[in-house]
Write an enzyme that holds these catalytic residues in place. Sequence first.
Site, mmCIF file in Angstrom:
data_model
loop_
_atom_site.group_PDB
_atom_site.id
_atom_site.type_symbol
_atom_site.label_atom_id
_atom_site.label_comp_id
_atom_site.label_asym_id
_atom_site.label_seq_id
_atom_site.Cartn_x
_atom_site.Cartn_y
_atom_site.Cartn_z
ATOM 1 N N PRO A 11 45.733 39.498 47.739
ATOM 2 C CA PRO A 11 45.032 40.735 47.386
ATOM 3 C C PRO A 11 45.698 42.003 47.919
ATOM 4 O O PRO A 11 46.200 42.025 49.037
ATOM 5 C CB PRO A 11 43.645 40.556 48.022
ATOM 6 C CG PRO A 11 43.814 39.475 49.028
ATOM 7 C CD PRO A 11 44.888 38.584 48.514
ATOM 8 N N ASN A 12 45.691 43.006 47.067
ATOM 9 C CA ASN A 12 46.193 44.361 47.347
ATOM 10 C C ASN A 12 47.718 44.459 47.412
ATOM 11 O O ASN A 12 48.260 45.560 47.514
ATOM 12 C CB ASN A 12 45.577 44.922 48.647
ATOM 13 C CG ASN A 12 44.066 45.013 48.542
ATOM 14 O OD1 ASN A 12 43.555 45.585 47.580
ATOM 15 N ND2 ASN A 12 43.343 44.440 49.491
ATOM 16 N N ARG A 19 50.476 51.576 48.449
ATOM 17 C CA ARG A 19 49.486 51.307 49.478
ATOM 18 C C ARG A 19 50.083 51.525 50.873
ATOM 19 O O ARG A 19 51.076 50.895 51.222
ATOM 20 C CB ARG A 19 49.085 49.842 49.324
ATOM 21 C CG ARG A 19 48.268 49.281 50.418
ATOM 22 C CD ARG A 19 48.257 47.756 50.347
ATOM 23 N NE ARG A 19 47.319 47.235 51.295
ATOM 24 C CZ ARG A 19 47.293 45.996 51.736
ATOM 25 N NH1 ARG A 19 48.188 45.128 51.280
ATOM 26 N NH2 ARG A 19 46.412 45.598 52.603
ATOM 27 N N TYR A 24 53.580 49.347 54.895
ATOM 28 C CA TYR A 24 54.148 48.331 54.004
ATOM 29 C C TYR A 24 55.425 48.779 53.291
ATOM 30 O O TYR A 24 55.997 47.990 52.529
ATOM 31 C CB TYR A 24 53.102 47.909 52.961
ATOM 32 C CG TYR A 24 51.866 47.285 53.582
ATOM 33 C CD1 TYR A 24 51.936 46.046 54.206
ATOM 34 C CD2 TYR A 24 50.641 47.941 53.568
ATOM 35 C CE1 TYR A 24 50.818 45.462 54.789
ATOM 36 C CE2 TYR A 24 49.511 47.375 54.145
ATOM 37 C CZ TYR A 24 49.609 46.131 54.751
ATOM 38 O OH TYR A 24 48.493 45.571 55.333
ATOM 39 N N ASN A 73 52.149 35.191 51.073
ATOM 40 C CA ASN A 73 51.511 36.319 51.757
ATOM 41 C C ASN A 73 50.085 36.382 51.222
ATOM 42 O O ASN A 73 49.841 36.912 50.135
ATOM 43 C CB ASN A 73 52.253 37.629 51.492
ATOM 44 C CG ASN A 73 51.668 38.780 52.316
ATOM 45 O OD1 ASN A 73 50.566 38.666 52.851
ATOM 46 N ND2 ASN A 73 52.406 39.873 52.406
ATOM 47 N N ALA A 76 44.661 39.758 53.118
ATOM 48 C CA ALA A 76 43.493 39.662 54.000
ATOM 49 C C ALA A 76 42.858 38.275 53.989
ATOM 50 O O ALA A 76 42.167 37.898 54.944
ATOM 51 C CB ALA A 76 42.464 40.716 53.605
ATOM 52 N N GLU A 97 54.056 31.040 55.741
ATOM 53 C CA GLU A 97 53.157 32.205 55.766
ATOM 54 C C GLU A 97 53.984 33.447 56.051
ATOM 55 O O GLU A 97 54.860 33.431 56.918
ATOM 56 C CB GLU A 97 52.128 31.989 56.881
ATOM 57 C CG GLU A 97 51.222 33.184 57.132
ATOM 58 C CD GLU A 97 50.269 32.940 58.309
ATOM 59 O OE1 GLU A 97 50.174 31.787 58.804
ATOM 60 O OE2 GLU A 97 49.630 33.914 58.741
ATOM 61 N N HIS A 99 53.941 37.842 56.527
ATOM 62 C CA HIS A 99 53.310 39.160 56.603
ATOM 63 C C HIS A 99 54.394 40.217 56.688
ATOM 64 O O HIS A 99 55.324 40.093 57.498
ATOM 65 C CB HIS A 99 52.371 39.253 57.809
ATOM 66 C CG HIS A 99 51.324 38.206 57.745
ATOM 67 N ND1 HIS A 99 50.289 38.266 56.842
ATOM 68 C CD2 HIS A 99 51.196 37.033 58.412
ATOM 69 C CE1 HIS A 99 49.549 37.177 56.970
ATOM 70 N NE2 HIS A 99 50.072 36.414 57.905
ATOM 71 N N ARG A 106 48.508 45.295 65.167
ATOM 72 C CA ARG A 106 47.454 45.975 64.413
ATOM 73 C C ARG A 106 46.071 45.562 64.919
ATOM 74 O O ARG A 106 45.944 45.084 66.038
ATOM 75 C CB ARG A 106 47.662 45.688 62.918
ATOM 76 C CG ARG A 106 49.048 46.144 62.432
ATOM 77 C CD ARG A 106 49.261 45.875 60.966
ATOM 78 N NE ARG A 106 48.343 46.654 60.153
ATOM 79 C CZ ARG A 106 48.111 46.422 58.855
ATOM 80 N NH1 ARG A 106 48.741 45.429 58.252
ATOM 81 N NH2 ARG A 106 47.263 47.169 58.186
HETATM 82 C C1 DQA Z 1 49.520 41.536 55.312
HETATM 83 C C2 DQA Z 1 48.704 41.720 56.595
HETATM 84 C C3 DQA Z 1 47.235 41.474 56.335
HETATM 85 O O1 DQA Z 1 46.488 41.652 57.530
HETATM 86 C C4 DQA Z 1 46.720 42.467 55.288
HETATM 87 O O2 DQA Z 1 45.371 42.190 55.019
HETATM 88 C C5 DQA Z 1 47.545 42.488 54.067
HETATM 89 C C6 DQA Z 1 49.004 42.379 54.179
HETATM 90 C C7 DQA Z 1 51.008 41.901 55.510
HETATM 91 O O3 DQA Z 1 51.804 41.574 54.632
HETATM 92 O O4 DQA Z 1 51.372 42.533 56.508
HETATM 93 O O5 DQA Z 1 47.043 42.668 52.973
HETATM 94 O O6 DQA Z 1 49.469 40.164 54.937
#
Ligand code: DQA
Length: 141
Positions: A11-12, A19, A24, A73, A76, A97, A99, A106
């Site tokens: 998501p996102n 964003r 990012y 990735n 959230a 995994e 990020h 954070r």
């Molecule tokens: C994320 C870190 C997560 O905490 C966040 O909710 C994201 C992106 C990252 O790529 O740093 O959406 O996975």
Amino acid sequence: MAKKILIINGPNLNLLGVREPGVYGAESFDDYLPRLRREVPEAEISYFQSNHEGELLDCIQKEGFRQDGIVLNAGAYTHTSIALHDAIKAIPAPVIELHISNVFQREAFRHHSMISPACRGVVCGLGLDGYRLATLALLRL
Ligand code: DQA
């Protein structure tokens, strides 16, 4: 034969480049992906993004039996989803995994991952270049 690597963004992450660019970066994933493919020509890289937990689960269940590795990735959902943990455990493909940001610098709610125990490894805080590093790691497994 090239190894099949699937990148899954949750998501996102469709909003990368727009964003929170301070967190990012300013590059969209669509702009980054051709560069990644050039940088790791020995991988056959496919890509899936969804904002929906169920679609991520469907993708993992389907692709987890035909890919050689998955870079995930989960956005959230990383911090909340037991269902993703279970899906990763259900498939033979190794999952890394990822990020983009260093989640440990954070908010505290980002410090716990529901999926880490099910994953082969974790790449965190290295920006978009983390996708290249995770892909290279999968090629060597
Ligand atoms: C994320 C870190 C997560 O905490 C966040 O909710 C994201 C992106 C990252 O790529 O740093 O959406 O996975």
